[in-house]
Design a protein around this motif. Structure first.
Motif, short mmCIF file in Angstrom:
data_model
loop_
_atom_site.label_atom_id
_atom_site.label_comp_id
_atom_site.label_asym_id
_atom_site.label_seq_id
_atom_site.Cartn_x
_atom_site.Cartn_y
_atom_site.Cartn_z
N LYS A 183 0.82 -1.21 0.00
CA LYS A 183 0.00 0.00 0.00
C LYS A 183 0.86 1.26 0.00
O LYS A 183 0.60 2.19 -0.76
N ASN A 184 1.89 1.29 0.84
CA ASN A 184 2.71 2.51 0.92
C ASN A 184 3.41 2.80 -0.40
O ASN A 184 3.62 3.96 -0.75
N ASN A 185 3.77 1.78 -1.18
CA ASN A 185 4.37 1.99 -2.50
C ASN A 185 3.35 2.50 -3.51
O ASN A 185 3.64 3.38 -4.32
N ILE A 186 2.16 1.94 -3.46
CA ILE A 186 1.08 2.36 -4.37
C ILE A 186 0.74 3.83 -4.14
O ILE A 186 0.54 4.59 -5.08
N LEU A 187 0.70 4.23 -2.88
CA LEU A 187 0.32 5.61 -2.53
C LEU A 187 1.32 6.65 -3.02
O LEU A 187 0.99 7.84 -3.07
N THR A 188 2.52 6.23 -3.40
CA THR A 188 3.51 7.19 -3.93
C THR A 188 3.20 7.56 -5.38
O THR A 188 3.78 8.52 -5.89
N GLY A 214 -5.16 6.95 -4.01
CA GLY A 214 -5.48 7.34 -2.64
C GLY A 214 -5.65 6.10 -1.79
O GLY A 214 -5.54 4.97 -2.28
N GLU A 215 -5.93 6.32 -0.52
CA GLU A 215 -6.10 5.21 0.44
C GLU A 215 -7.14 4.21 -0.05
O GLU A 215 -6.88 3.00 -0.07
N LYS A 216 -8.30 4.70 -0.42
CA LYS A 216 -9.41 3.83 -0.80
C LYS A 216 -9.09 3.02 -2.07
O LYS A 216 -9.32 1.80 -2.12
N SER A 217 -8.55 3.70 -3.09
CA SER A 217 -8.24 2.98 -4.34
C SER A 217 -7.13 1.95 -4.12
O SER A 217 -7.18 0.85 -4.68
N ALA A 218 -6.15 2.26 -3.29
CA ALA A 218 -5.08 1.31 -2.99
C ALA A 218 -5.64 0.11 -2.23
O ALA A 218 -5.32 -1.05 -2.54
N ASP A 219 -6.50 0.38 -1.24
CA ASP A 219 -7.13 -0.71 -0.48
C ASP A 219 -7.97 -1.60 -1.41
O ASP A 219 -7.92 -2.83 -1.32
N ASN A 220 -8.74 -0.97 -2.29
CA ASN A 220 -9.58 -1.73 -3.23
C ASN A 220 -8.74 -2.61 -4.14
O ASN A 220 -9.09 -3.76 -4.40
N LEU A 221 -7.63 -2.07 -4.64
CA LEU A 221 -6.75 -2.86 -5.51
C LEU A 221 -6.16 -4.05 -4.76
O LEU A 221 -6.20 -5.17 -5.25
N LEU A 222 -5.64 -3.80 -3.58
CA LEU A 222 -5.02 -4.88 -2.81
C LEU A 222 -6.04 -5.96 -2.44
O LEU A 222 -5.72 -7.16 -2.45
N GLU A 223 -7.26 -5.54 -2.19
CA GLU A 223 -8.35 -6.50 -1.90
C GLU A 223 -8.66 -7.33 -3.15
O GLU A 223 -8.85 -8.55 -3.07
N ALA A 224 -8.68 -6.67 -4.32
CA ALA A 224 -8.95 -7.39 -5.58
C ALA A 224 -7.82 -8.38 -5.88
O ALA A 224 -8.08 -9.49 -6.36
N VAL A 225 -6.59 -8.00 -5.61
CA VAL A 225 -5.45 -8.89 -5.81
C VAL A 225 -5.57 -10.10 -4.89
O VAL A 225 -5.38 -11.25 -5.30
N GLU A 226 -5.89 -9.85 -3.64
CA GLU A 226 -6.05 -10.94 -2.66
C GLU A 226 -7.16 -11.88 -3.08
O GLU A 226 -7.03 -13.11 -2.98
#
Length: 177
Positions: A154-159, A164-176
């Motif tokens: 997440k911290n790498n995506i946010l750079t 943003g927080e929500k889009s990074a969380d959504n992506l990581l959830e989709a990957v999982e």
């Protein structure tokens, strides 16, 4: 034809593409048209500066049908496929009618294409990871092969821009998922 550029696909196939002055064909503005391969370019004798007839093959993909040779500018030079990949400078090999970049996943174009295919609906179906995002991750060095998708942090995506927080969380959830 403004110029003939060479596109590199996910399999490493090099495709010559005519960059055109914008023209309306079937209600759509066309700025690029496929030239398929070097043999077709030579058979049709398409050169930068040429005036050409364009059609939408199968009503979808724009292609150059023929050259209007009477309008060819003096000194127009014949097209030749490059010896080196335009994306990564790897050697280009010809197999049949097709030229291939031998760089495989060290070629950014092939890497991006492979990742886009891997995350697509027909494969892993990772929602929210489209072509623009794949380009971002590859260019930032966050993804160097398809396995790196599962190591995104997440911290790498946010750079990256537009994350943003929500889009990074959504992506990581989709990957999982």
């Amino acid at each position: 034809v403004i110029e003939i550029i060479v596109s590199v696909g996910r399999t490493g196939a090099l495709t010559p593409v005519a960059s055109l002055e914008p023209v309306k064909v079937g209600g759509v503005t066309i700025e690029r048209a496929t030239l398929h391969n070097e043999d077709e370019v030579l058979r049709k004798d398409v050169r930068p500066g040429d005036t050409v007839v364009v059609q939408r093959a199968g009503d979808v993909i724009p292609e150059v049908v023929m050259v209007i040779k009477e309008k060819r500018p003096v000194g127009a030079k014949p097209f030749k496929m490059p010896d080196k990949c335009p994306e990564c400078s790897s050697i280009v090999e010809r197999v049949g009618a097709i030229h291939f970049c031998v760089g495989v996943l060290s070629c950014p174009a092939q890497l991006k294409g492979a990742i886009e295919h891997f995350v697509s609906k027909r494969a892993m179906d990772i929602e929210g990871l489209g072509g623009m995002h794949v380009d971002q991750f590859v260019e930032a060095g966050l993804v160097k092969d398809v396995a790196d998708i599962y190591s995104l942090k997440k911290n790498n995506i946010l750079t990256l821009a537009r994350w943003g927080e929500k889009s990074a969380d959504n992506l990581l959830e989709a990957v999982e998922k």
